[in-house]
Design a protein around this motif. Structure first.
Motif, PDB file in Angstrom:
ATOM      1  N   GLU A  63     -37.068   2.633   5.939  1.00  0.00           N
ATOM      2  CA  GLU A  63     -38.319   2.607   6.712  1.00  0.00           C
ATOM      3  C   GLU A  63     -38.478   1.302   7.495  1.00  0.00           C
ATOM      4  O   GLU A  63     -39.575   0.763   7.619  1.00  0.00           O
ATOM      5  CB  GLU A  63     -39.530   2.879   5.790  1.00  0.00           C
ATOM      6  N   GLN A  64     -37.348   0.822   8.013  1.00  0.00           N
ATOM      7  CA  GLN A  64     -37.357  -0.349   8.902  1.00  0.00           C
ATOM      8  C   GLN A  64     -36.993   0.139  10.307  1.00  0.00           C
ATOM      9  O   GLN A  64     -35.866  -0.044  10.782  1.00  0.00           O
ATOM     10  CB  GLN A  64     -36.377  -1.413   8.393  1.00  0.00           C
ATOM     11  N   GLY A  65     -37.985   0.799  10.949  1.00  0.00           N
ATOM     12  CA  GLY A  65     -37.729   1.501  12.202  1.00  0.00           C
ATOM     13  C   GLY A  65     -37.211   0.627  13.314  1.00  0.00           C
ATOM     14  O   GLY A  65     -36.270   1.009  14.028  1.00  0.00           O
ATOM     15  N   GLU A  66     -37.795  -0.557  13.494  1.00  0.00           N
ATOM     16  CA  GLU A  66     -37.364  -1.435  14.582  1.00  0.00           C
ATOM     17  C   GLU A  66     -35.909  -1.857  14.397  1.00  0.00           C
ATOM     18  O   GLU A  66     -35.117  -1.885  15.350  1.00  0.00           O
ATOM     19  CB  GLU A  66     -38.266  -2.682  14.665  1.00  0.00           C
ATOM     20  N   LYS A  67     -35.566  -2.168  13.162  1.00  0.00           N
ATOM     21  CA  LYS A  67     -34.187  -2.570  12.848  1.00  0.00           C
ATOM     22  C   LYS A  67     -33.232  -1.390  13.077  1.00  0.00           C
ATOM     23  O   LYS A  67     -32.108  -1.569  13.570  1.00  0.00           O
ATOM     24  CB  LYS A  67     -34.119  -3.056  11.397  1.00  0.00           C
ATOM     25  N   ALA A  68     -33.695  -0.188  12.712  1.00  0.00           N
ATOM     26  CA  ALA A  68     -32.870   1.004  12.923  1.00  0.00           C
ATOM     27  C   ALA A  68     -32.570   1.194  14.408  1.00  0.00           C
ATOM     28  O   ALA A  68     -31.418   1.435  14.798  1.00  0.00           O
ATOM     29  CB  ALA A  68     -33.571   2.239  12.357  1.00  0.00           C
ATOM     30  N   ILE A  69     -33.607   1.053  15.251  1.00  0.00           N
ATOM     31  CA  ILE A  69     -33.414   1.216  16.701  1.00  0.00           C
ATOM     32  C   ILE A  69     -32.441   0.164  17.231  1.00  0.00           C
ATOM     33  O   ILE A  69     -31.573   0.461  18.067  1.00  0.00           O
ATOM     34  CB  ILE A  69     -34.767   1.138  17.433  1.00  0.00           C
ATOM     35  N   ASN A  96     -29.772  10.639  19.173  1.00  0.00           N
ATOM     36  CA  ASN A  96     -30.714  11.460  18.402  1.00  0.00           C
ATOM     37  C   ASN A  96     -31.498  10.613  17.405  1.00  0.00           C
ATOM     38  O   ASN A  96     -32.713  10.768  17.255  1.00  0.00           O
ATOM     39  CB  ASN A  96     -29.973  12.580  17.665  1.00  0.00           C
ATOM     40  N   GLY A  97     -30.780   9.725  16.699  1.00  0.00           N
ATOM     41  CA  GLY A  97     -31.432   8.873  15.712  1.00  0.00           C
ATOM     42  C   GLY A  97     -32.474   7.974  16.349  1.00  0.00           C
ATOM     43  O   GLY A  97     -33.599   7.836  15.838  1.00  0.00           O
ATOM     44  N   LYS A  98     -32.113   7.380  17.477  1.00  0.00           N
ATOM     45  CA  LYS A  98     -33.049   6.494  18.178  1.00  0.00           C
ATOM     46  C   LYS A  98     -34.295   7.273  18.614  1.00  0.00           C
ATOM     47  O   LYS A  98     -35.431   6.795  18.439  1.00  0.00           O
ATOM     48  CB  LYS A  98     -32.353   5.857  19.376  1.00  0.00           C
ATOM     49  N   PRO A 107     -21.624   4.671  24.876  1.00  0.00           N
ATOM     50  CA  PRO A 107     -22.837   5.240  25.474  1.00  0.00           C
ATOM     51  C   PRO A 107     -23.048   6.731  25.208  1.00  0.00           C
ATOM     52  O   PRO A 107     -24.172   7.216  25.287  1.00  0.00           O
ATOM     53  CB  PRO A 107     -22.644   4.979  26.976  1.00  0.00           C
ATOM     54  N   ASP A 108     -21.965   7.459  24.887  1.00  0.00           N
ATOM     55  CA  ASP A 108     -22.108   8.898  24.623  1.00  0.00           C
ATOM     56  C   ASP A 108     -22.191   9.199  23.121  1.00  0.00           C
ATOM     57  O   ASP A 108     -21.897  10.317  22.695  1.00  0.00           O
ATOM     58  CB  ASP A 108     -20.943   9.667  25.253  1.00  0.00           C
ATOM     59  N   HIS A 109     -22.594   8.220  22.318  1.00  0.00           N
ATOM     60  CA  HIS A 109     -22.700   8.424  20.863  1.00  0.00           C
ATOM     61  C   HIS A 109     -23.941   9.275  20.580  1.00  0.00           C
ATOM     62  O   HIS A 109     -25.054   8.764  20.426  1.00  0.00           O
ATOM     63  CB  HIS A 109     -22.779   7.067  20.147  1.00  0.00           C
ATOM     64  N   VAL A 110     -23.725  10.583  20.517  1.00  0.00           N
ATOM     65  CA  VAL A 110     -24.827  11.553  20.454  1.00  0.00           C
ATOM     66  C   VAL A 110     -25.724  11.315  19.241  1.00  0.00           C
ATOM     67  O   VAL A 110     -26.961  11.367  19.335  1.00  0.00           O
ATOM     68  CB  VAL A 110     -24.268  12.995  20.440  1.00  0.00           C
ATOM     69  N   LEU A 111     -25.108  11.036  18.093  1.00  0.00           N
ATOM     70  CA  LEU A 111     -25.904  10.847  16.872  1.00  0.00           C
ATOM     71  C   LEU A 111     -26.832   9.640  17.007  1.00  0.00           C
ATOM     72  O   LEU A 111     -27.963   9.665  16.505  1.00  0.00           O
ATOM     73  CB  LEU A 111     -24.980  10.684  15.664  1.00  0.00           C
ATOM     74  N   SER A 112     -26.358   8.594  17.688  1.00  0.00           N
ATOM     75  CA  SER A 112     -27.204   7.415  17.880  1.00  0.00           C
ATOM     76  C   SER A 112     -28.364   7.714  18.832  1.00  0.00           C
ATOM     77  O   SER A 112     -29.489   7.267  18.615  1.00  0.00           O
ATOM     78  CB  SER A 112     -26.380   6.239  18.408  1.00  0.00           C
TER      79      SER A 112
END
Length: 219
Positions: A184-190, A208-210, A201-206
């Motif tokens: 639950e550290q959203g800013e760090k996750a982004i 989606n996660g962002k 740049p085409d890392h689809v999972l990233s």
């Protein structure tokens, strides 16, 4: 340097024809030598002649059941055939016969990983990473296994270890993003997803996660 050693040198240099000739001669001169059969098995495996390679590994083992490299070679063939149970048996035998090398531990751990047996995968992948701390694949799958077992803080450390060896490992940044989202550290996750995307740049999972984290932060 005997013919076995010369053959291995030729294989390493890519001259498989010369290696095969030397190994044929080695077997003719000493048909009871398990090393020559093991090396020929490795050569056949390298050119995807897997059934023939198995026969040579089995011949080496019939001559000397403690030929650890032949058990390892068999394990690799079973792994490539997605027969992970047989691969595991072969790798465990190779280890028991003294071939306690990083690659063997990695393949044993990765076989368990492919079966979804994370608790058994973990110690072998950890040992592989300890024996070869520069092996990005071993480090990465060790980290992924920790994450799968929800040992999140340890996984974060392990993904950071991957990035020390390969600072451009996009999948490690992505998984760090997932770990921080879990914590639950959203800013760090982004921040981690952005780093993955800067590399790939085409890392689809990233992407989606962002997007998911940004939507959560807006709420």
């Amino acid at each position: 340097m005997d013919k076995n050693q010369l053959a291995v040198k030729e294989m390493q240099e890519g001259d498989l024809e010369a290696a095969a000739k030397l190994l044929n001669e080695a077997i003719e001169e000493n048909p009871q030598d398990p090393v020559a059969y093991t090396n020929f098995g490795n050569l056949l495996a390298a050119v995807k002649e897997e059934d023939k390679a198995l026969r040579f590994f089995n011949k080496a083992i019939a001559l000397d059941g403690e030929t650890a490299a032949a058990h390892y070679g068999k394990g690799n063939i079973f792994f490539n055939q997605d027969d992970f149970d047989k691969a595991i048996d072969a790798y465990q035998t190779a280890l028991a016969q003294g071939l306690q090398q990083a690659d063997v531990y990695y393949m044993l751990g990765f076989s368990y990983y492919q079966k979804g047996d994370m608790s058994r995968a973990l110690p072998s992948l950890q040992r592989s990473a300890e024996l070869n701390p520069e092996d990005v694949d071993a480090l990465f799958y060790y980290a992924l296994t920790l994450a799968q077992l929800e040992l999140v803080d340890q996984a974060v450390e392990a993904f950071e270890d991957v990035l020390k060896v390969d600072p451009h490992h996009a999948d490690s940044f992505f998984n760090l993003g997932v770990a921080y989202a879990y914590k639950e550290q959203g800013e760090k996750a982004i921040e981690m997803f952005d780093k993955a995307l800067a590399i790939q740049p085409d890392h689809v999972l990233s992407h989606n996660g962002k997007r998911q984290i940004e939507e959560q932060l807006k709420q």
